[in-house]
Design a protein around this motif. Structure first.
Motif, PDB file in Angstrom:
ATOM      1  N   ASN A   1      -2.594  -2.365  -3.365  1.00 43.77           N
ATOM      2  CA  ASN A   1      -3.400  -1.569  -2.450  1.00 43.77           C
ATOM      3  C   ASN A   1      -2.577  -1.371  -1.185  1.00 43.77           C
ATOM      4  O   ASN A   1      -2.356  -2.296  -0.427  1.00 43.77           O
ATOM      5  CB  ASN A   1      -4.711  -2.287  -2.127  1.00 43.77           C
ATOM      6  CG  ASN A   1      -5.595  -1.482  -1.194  1.00 43.77           C
ATOM      7  OD1 ASN A   1      -5.244  -0.405  -0.756  1.00 43.77           O
ATOM      8  ND2 ASN A   1      -6.747  -2.017  -0.891  1.00 43.77           N
ATOM      9  N   ASN A   2      -2.117  -0.162  -0.960  1.00 39.51           N
ATOM     10  CA  ASN A   2      -1.382   0.176   0.251  1.00 39.51           C
ATOM     11  C   ASN A   2      -2.406   0.682   1.271  1.00 39.51           C
ATOM     12  O   ASN A   2      -2.671   1.880   1.360  1.00 39.51           O
ATOM     13  CB  ASN A   2      -0.319   1.236  -0.049  1.00 39.51           C
ATOM     14  CG  ASN A   2       0.503   1.604   1.157  1.00 39.51           C
ATOM     15  OD1 ASN A   2       0.117   1.351   2.296  1.00 39.51           O
ATOM     16  ND2 ASN A   2       1.637   2.225   0.922  1.00 39.51           N
ATOM     17  N   GLU A   3      -2.996  -0.248   2.019  1.00 42.73           N
ATOM     18  CA  GLU A   3      -4.061   0.114   2.955  1.00 42.73           C
ATOM     19  C   GLU A   3      -3.574   1.054   4.056  1.00 42.73           C
ATOM     20  O   GLU A   3      -4.331   1.901   4.520  1.00 42.73           O
ATOM     21  CB  GLU A   3      -4.678  -1.150   3.553  1.00 42.73           C
ATOM     22  CG  GLU A   3      -5.443  -1.958   2.521  1.00 42.73           C
ATOM     23  CD  GLU A   3      -6.122  -3.181   3.100  1.00 42.73           C
ATOM     24  OE1 GLU A   3      -6.503  -3.151   4.292  1.00 42.73           O
ATOM     25  OE2 GLU A   3      -6.272  -4.156   2.353  1.00 42.73           O
ATOM     26  N   ALA A   4      -2.321   0.927   4.473  1.00 41.51           N
ATOM     27  CA  ALA A   4      -1.779   1.794   5.523  1.00 41.51           C
ATOM     28  C   ALA A   4      -1.784   3.263   5.092  1.00 41.51           C
ATOM     29  O   ALA A   4      -1.954   4.163   5.918  1.00 41.51           O
ATOM     30  CB  ALA A   4      -0.370   1.352   5.898  1.00 41.51           C
ATOM     31  N   GLU A   5      -1.622   3.507   3.798  1.00 44.98           N
ATOM     32  CA  GLU A   5      -1.604   4.877   3.261  1.00 44.98           C
ATOM     33  C   GLU A   5      -2.938   5.255   2.609  1.00 44.98           C
ATOM     34  O   GLU A   5      -3.070   6.368   2.090  1.00 44.98           O
ATOM     35  CB  GLU A   5      -0.481   5.025   2.226  1.00 44.98           C
ATOM     36  CG  GLU A   5       0.913   4.847   2.789  1.00 44.98           C
ATOM     37  CD  GLU A   5       1.339   6.012   3.667  1.00 44.98           C
ATOM     38  OE1 GLU A   5       0.904   7.165   3.412  1.00 44.98           O
ATOM     39  OE2 GLU A   5       2.098   5.772   4.618  1.00 44.98           O
ATOM     40  N   SER A   6      -3.894   4.325   2.582  1.00 40.14           N
ATOM     41  CA  SER A   6      -5.200   4.537   1.935  1.00 40.14           C
ATOM     42  C   SER A   6      -5.030   4.968   0.484  1.00 40.14           C
ATOM     43  O   SER A   6      -5.585   5.987   0.039  1.00 40.14           O
ATOM     44  CB  SER A   6      -6.045   5.575   2.692  1.00 40.14           C
ATOM     45  OG  SER A   6      -6.340   5.119   3.987  1.00 40.14           O
ATOM     46  N   ARG A   7      -4.244   4.167  -0.247  1.00 34.40           N
ATOM     47  CA  ARG A   7      -4.069   4.472  -1.664  1.00 34.40           C
ATOM     48  C   ARG A   7      -3.629   3.230  -2.432  1.00 34.40           C
ATOM     49  O   ARG A   7      -3.001   2.325  -1.888  1.00 34.40           O
ATOM     50  CB  ARG A   7      -3.073   5.606  -1.864  1.00 34.40           C
ATOM     51  CG  ARG A   7      -1.642   5.278  -1.475  1.00 34.40           C
ATOM     52  CD  ARG A   7      -0.782   6.517  -1.541  1.00 34.40           C
ATOM     53  NE  ARG A   7       0.635   6.194  -1.505  1.00 34.40           N
ATOM     54  CZ  ARG A   7       1.599   7.067  -1.598  1.00 34.40           C
ATOM     55  NH1 ARG A   7       1.295   8.350  -1.731  1.00 34.40           N
ATOM     56  NH2 ARG A   7       2.856   6.711  -1.564  1.00 34.40           N
ATOM     57  N   TYR A   8      -4.014   3.225  -3.695  1.00 32.80           N
ATOM     58  CA  TYR A   8      -3.515   2.227  -4.633  1.00 32.80           C
ATOM     59  C   TYR A   8      -2.241   2.813  -5.220  1.00 32.80           C
ATOM     60  O   TYR A   8      -2.165   4.022  -5.480  1.00 32.80           O
ATOM     61  CB  TYR A   8      -4.545   1.961  -5.731  1.00 32.80           C
ATOM     62  CG  TYR A   8      -5.834   1.390  -5.195  1.00 32.80           C
ATOM     63  CD1 TYR A   8      -5.939   0.034  -4.898  1.00 32.80           C
ATOM     64  CD2 TYR A   8      -6.939   2.204  -4.961  1.00 32.80           C
ATOM     65  CE1 TYR A   8      -7.118  -0.495  -4.385  1.00 32.80           C
ATOM     66  CE2 TYR A   8      -8.117   1.687  -4.458  1.00 32.80           C
ATOM     67  CZ  TYR A   8      -8.201   0.337  -4.170  1.00 32.80           C
ATOM     68  OH  TYR A   8      -9.366  -0.175  -3.664  1.00 32.80           O
ATOM     69  N   GLU A   9      -1.247   1.962  -5.422  1.00 33.73           N
ATOM     70  CA  GLU A   9       0.040   2.439  -5.942  1.00 33.73           C
ATOM     71  C   GLU A   9       0.441   1.630  -7.158  1.00 33.73           C
ATOM     72  O   GLU A   9       0.192   0.426  -7.216  1.00 33.73           O
ATOM     73  CB  GLU A   9       1.129   2.286  -4.875  1.00 33.73           C
ATOM     74  CG  GLU A   9       0.871   3.093  -3.630  1.00 33.73           C
ATOM     75  CD  GLU A   9       1.912   2.905  -2.547  1.00 33.73           C
ATOM     76  OE1 GLU A   9       1.983   3.760  -1.650  1.00 33.73           O
ATOM     77  OE2 GLU A   9       2.669   1.892  -2.580  1.00 33.73           O
ATOM     78  N   VAL A  10       1.071   2.302  -8.102  1.00 41.13           N
ATOM     79  CA  VAL A  10       1.647   1.614  -9.251  1.00 41.13           C
ATOM     80  C   VAL A  10       3.159   1.800  -9.186  1.00 41.13           C
ATOM     81  O   VAL A  10       3.657   2.913  -8.962  1.00 41.13           O
ATOM     82  CB  VAL A  10       1.059   2.098 -10.601  1.00 41.13           C
ATOM     83  CG1 VAL A  10       1.330   3.565 -10.868  1.00 41.13           C
ATOM     84  CG2 VAL A  10       1.573   1.224 -11.745  1.00 41.13           C
ATOM     85  N   HIS A  11       3.863   0.693  -9.307  1.00 41.97           N
ATOM     86  CA  HIS A  11       5.321   0.692  -9.282  1.00 41.97           C
ATOM     87  C   HIS A  11       5.836   0.232 -10.641  1.00 41.97           C
ATOM     88  O   HIS A  11       5.287  -0.704 -11.227  1.00 41.97           O
ATOM     89  CB  HIS A  11       5.851  -0.253  -8.201  1.00 41.97           C
ATOM     90  CG  HIS A  11       5.543   0.222  -6.820  1.00 41.97           C
ATOM     91  ND1 HIS A  11       4.327   0.014  -6.205  1.00 41.97           N
ATOM     92  CD2 HIS A  11       6.289   0.920  -5.935  1.00 41.97           C
ATOM     93  CE1 HIS A  11       4.343   0.549  -5.008  1.00 41.97           C
ATOM     94  NE2 HIS A  11       5.516   1.117  -4.809  1.00 41.97           N
ATOM     95  N   VAL A  12       6.864   0.888 -11.122  1.00 42.94           N
ATOM     96  CA  VAL A  12       7.512   0.516 -12.372  1.00 42.94           C
ATOM     97  C   VAL A  12       8.952   0.170 -12.042  1.00 42.94           C
ATOM     98  O   VAL A  12       9.687   1.008 -11.504  1.00 42.94           O
ATOM     99  CB  VAL A  12       7.446   1.662 -13.410  1.00 42.94           C
ATOM    100  CG1 VAL A  12       8.208   1.291 -14.666  1.00 42.94           C
ATOM    101  CG2 VAL A  12       5.999   1.993 -13.731  1.00 42.94           C
TER     102      VAL A  12
END
Length: 92
Positions: free
Chosen positions: A7-18
């Motif tokens: 959860n990248n709260e600073a960007e207001s988004r959940y992120e998936v990294h591969v």
């Protein structure tokens, strides 16, 4: 390949990294005690690998853990909820 959802709260988004690279995200907005899930996007290079579903599941599980309602404005998330009725209890 290692998938990590955060959860990248600073960007207001959940992120998936591969393997350390940003592969997709699910944007959200907090409105009072409701989290509006606005838009899901997965990079074309990672299409068809289930990353969008991972993002949706993570976001919905996070909403359950925080005891907040969700507003699935994103059509992808709305379809995910249709396929996983256990999340319907969180829908506003």
């Amino acid at each position: 390949m290692v998938d990590v959802v955060t959860n990248n709260e600073a960007e207001s988004r959940y992120e998936v990294h591969v393997d350390g690279a940003l592969a997709g995200f699910l944007e959200y907005r907090i409105i009072g005690e409701v989290i509006a899930l606005v838009h899901t996007e997965v990079d074309e290079a990672y299409a068809g690998q289930g990353l969008g579903a991972q993002l949706a599941k993570y976001a919905l599980d996070d909403a359950l853990a925080r005891d907040v309602k969700i507003s699935p404005l994103c059509p992808f998330v709305a379809k995910y909820i249709d396929k996983h009725p256990e999340y319907r209890v969180t829908v506003r």
